[in-house]
Design a protein around this motif. Structure first.
Motif, mmCIF file in Angstrom:
data_model
loop_
_atom_site.group_PDB
_atom_site.id
_atom_site.type_symbol
_atom_site.label_atom_id
_atom_site.label_comp_id
_atom_site.label_asym_id
_atom_site.label_seq_id
_atom_site.Cartn_x
_atom_site.Cartn_y
_atom_site.Cartn_z
ATOM 1 N N ILE A 1 33.219 43.588 40.226
ATOM 2 C CA ILE A 1 34.213 42.816 39.482
ATOM 3 C C ILE A 1 33.758 42.714 38.032
ATOM 4 N N ARG B 1 38.426 41.329 34.929
ATOM 5 C CA ARG B 1 37.909 41.796 36.216
ATOM 6 C C ARG B 1 37.981 43.310 36.344
ATOM 7 N N SER B 2 38.685 43.974 35.417
ATOM 8 C CA SER B 2 38.802 45.431 35.484
ATOM 9 C C SER B 2 38.239 46.143 34.253
ATOM 10 N N TRP C 1 36.756 46.225 42.973
ATOM 11 C CA TRP C 1 37.759 45.433 43.680
ATOM 12 C C TRP C 1 39.054 46.203 43.875
ATOM 13 N N ASP D 1 31.889 45.853 34.646
ATOM 14 C CA ASP D 1 31.076 45.039 35.554
ATOM 15 C C ASP D 1 29.617 45.120 35.109
#
Length: 558
Positions: A37, A27-28, A430, A31
């Motif tokens: 995300i 998620r990091s 996020w 994207d």
């Protein structure tokens, strides 16, 4: 599409011995669809970058379907990709593309617990007599309504949650939304092994096993108190009651060994696959040894010994020698950072100190064992400073302000210094990207021969040419005036290397015990030199050379 063949590669089925595994927190990382995300297609897009680091494998943190109470470590479907990360087809393409680049693919498996939204738990909590009634750890209250034992949760508070449907407590070593499976039930073990097999059939090369010593619980007895805090597991802090107990009954039970042997037997059906277990225990080194010895349980294991703040050479030396004395034919896996701890550059006081960060890199990559590198370590990222309003980690929210949680090490990977959000996403991510990370972005370091990123690439490529550093035996010498010294040797008559690491912020000179010559192919920033029997090291300097005689090694005098 499924893929059941496993690439073995030039190092054979034991490729994992001495391998360097790059941990990706999906998620990091990148994207691909602009929702803020990171996702599997983003990882696929950056595979060439990962391959350029000269690592051997990737480890993907959880991408399974989950309500994300603990950001994927609360799984509600072991066999499905959460839509925020993509699809199973995206995963298959990622595995195929990684293999084409010579990269193995390992994935997280969270076996000790599930989400409370998993279908197994939904059924289990409905009654005392349904088919899965005993798939989780249920227990009656004490006569006064209190929980069955005094066990504590890693995330703070009791490890028991009252359930009004069953009028019983269920065990959760982590969040209340993460109920513990009952590994004393043979049907649970069979079901879990089938979930693992599903991913083996899709072509994964191995598993990182989350909190693997938590799978079985012991007798429902109170843990005794401890006299002093032992920081042996993430979250064990002076403000966390988890650290007030000796954890005799709630984890690391003998029956867990039986499960690990069943798991290993399954992996052995798929040649070339591997496992690395996360161990959090007061005696973490002993558990690592027990879990990896004999070739019948885990292939390798790691603990939190080097994931705390202490990093003086005496502590490092004592930890390494203690492990060597206990592990026998087992195999360790070492790490200096991951998604659960403060960033290395901040934790070990090396922000903006390239020499120290290179030293820590060489320290890690010259030990006997395999290695995990966490995304962003190669850039020298510091811990992100976030406000309380920016936190999403439940641990940080619970223990604020004395502990700010894990969000500071999970912020997005910076790719382009001059693009919004450092090129991670077109949308607000996020978690925010700190300004300090923008300046350390990949594009800034990529073409700079003196960058930390290229130091990682150079040393990882250099290490591949030295079998003694990958699979050789090790001997640690006593620490001398802040200098940590060790030898690596591959085979009785094989190459013998001497490594000296100056943890002092000042130059050091030592008498070398035997004849050593520098290795011409070593990166230029390895500036330590042997001359006329004297070893000269700059501040935070490194020396690496070949021993030119065959005399038996003996510890240097302190």
């Amino acid at each position: 599409m499924t893929a059941t063949s496993h690439i073995i590669g030039k190092h054979g089925q034991d490729w994992w011995r001495g391998a360097v595994i790059y941990q990706i927190y999906p998620r990091s990382f990148m994207d691909s669809n602009g929702d803020g995300i990171g996702d599997l297609k983003g990882v696929l897009k950056k595979l060439d970058y990962i391959a350029s680091l000269n690592v051997d494998a990737i480890w993907l943190s959880p991408f399974f379907t989950s309500p994300m109470k603990d950001f994927g470590y609360d799984i509600s479907d072991y066999r499905a990709v959460d839509p925020m990360f993509g699809t199973l087809e995206d995963f298959d393409r990622l595995v195929e593309a990684a293999h084409a680049r010579g990269l193995k693919v390992t994935i997280d498996q969270v076996l000790s617990h599930t989400s409370d939204q998993h279908a197994w738990f939904v059924e289990s909590r409905e009654s005392h007599d349904n088919p899965r009634a005993d798939w989780y750890v249920w227990a009656d209250p004490q006569s006064d309504g209190a929980p069955p034992t005094n066990w504590q949760s890693i995330f703070g508070g009791p490890a028991w949650q009252w359930d009004t449907r069953r009028c019983q407590y269920y065990l959760h070593n982590f969040l209340a939304e993460q109920p513990d499976l009952n590994f004393r039930n043979p049907r649970v073990i069979e079901a879990i092994l089938e979930e693992v097999r599903f991913w083996l059939e899709r072509g994964v090369d191995g598993f990182r096993l989350d909190a693997i010593n938590f799978c079985t619980h012991g007798a429902l007895k109170d843990n005794p108190p401890r006299e002093e805090l032992v920081e042996g597991f993430i979250g064990v802090r002076p403000d966390n009651p988890y650290g007030f107990q000796q954890h005799l009954y709630d984890k690391t039970q003998p029956e867990n060994l039986d499960f690990l042997e069943r798991l290993r037997a399954l992996l052995d059906e798929y040649p070339g696959t591997t496992s690395v277990g996360e161990v959090g225990d007061d005696d973490s080194l002993g558990v690592m040894a027990e879990y990896t010895q004999g070739g019948k349980r885990l292939h390798m294991a790691y603990s939190f010994d080097f994931l705390g703040e202490r990093h003086d050479p005496e502590f490092l030396h004592d930890t390494l020698t203690a492990m060597e004395a206990r592990i026998g034919d087992g195999w360790p896996c070492w790490a200096l950072g991951n998604h659960d701890v403060t960033r290395l550059a901040t934790r070990w006081d090396a922000e903006d100190d390239k020499a120290a960060l290179r030293l820590y890199l060489v320290f890690l990559l010259t030990q006997r064992g395999s290695v995990c590198l966490y995304q962003g370590e190669e850039l020298g990222l510091n811990e992100a400073e976030l406000t309380f309003e920016q936190l999403v980690d439940p641990a940080g929210i619970t223990f604020w302000p004395t502990y700010k949680g894990r969000d500071g090490c999970r912020t997005p990977h910076p790719w382009h210094a001059d693009l919004p959000h450092a090129g991670f996403s077109h949308a607000p991510p996020w978690l925010p990207v700190p300004q300090t990370h923008q300046a350390l972005a990949v594009d800034r370091q990529d073409n700079d021969p003196d960058s930390l990123l290229n130091a990682y690439r150079d040393f990882l490529a250099f290490r591949r040419t030295l079998p003694a550093l990958i699979k050789g035996e090790v001997q640690h010498h006593p620490v001398r005036n802040g200098v940590l010294c060790l030898e690596r040797r591959h085979g009785k008559d094989g190459e013998r290397l001497l490594i000296a690491l100056n943890f002092a912020a000042a130059p050091r000179e030592l008498k070398a015990p035997y004849s050593v010559t520098a290795i011409d192919e070593a990166p230029a920033w390895i500036e330590g030199r042997w001359a006329d029997g004297t070893l000269s090291l700059p501040a935070h300097g490194i020396a690496l050379g070949r021993c030119t005689d065959n005399e038996e090694s003996a510890p240097w005098d302190v």
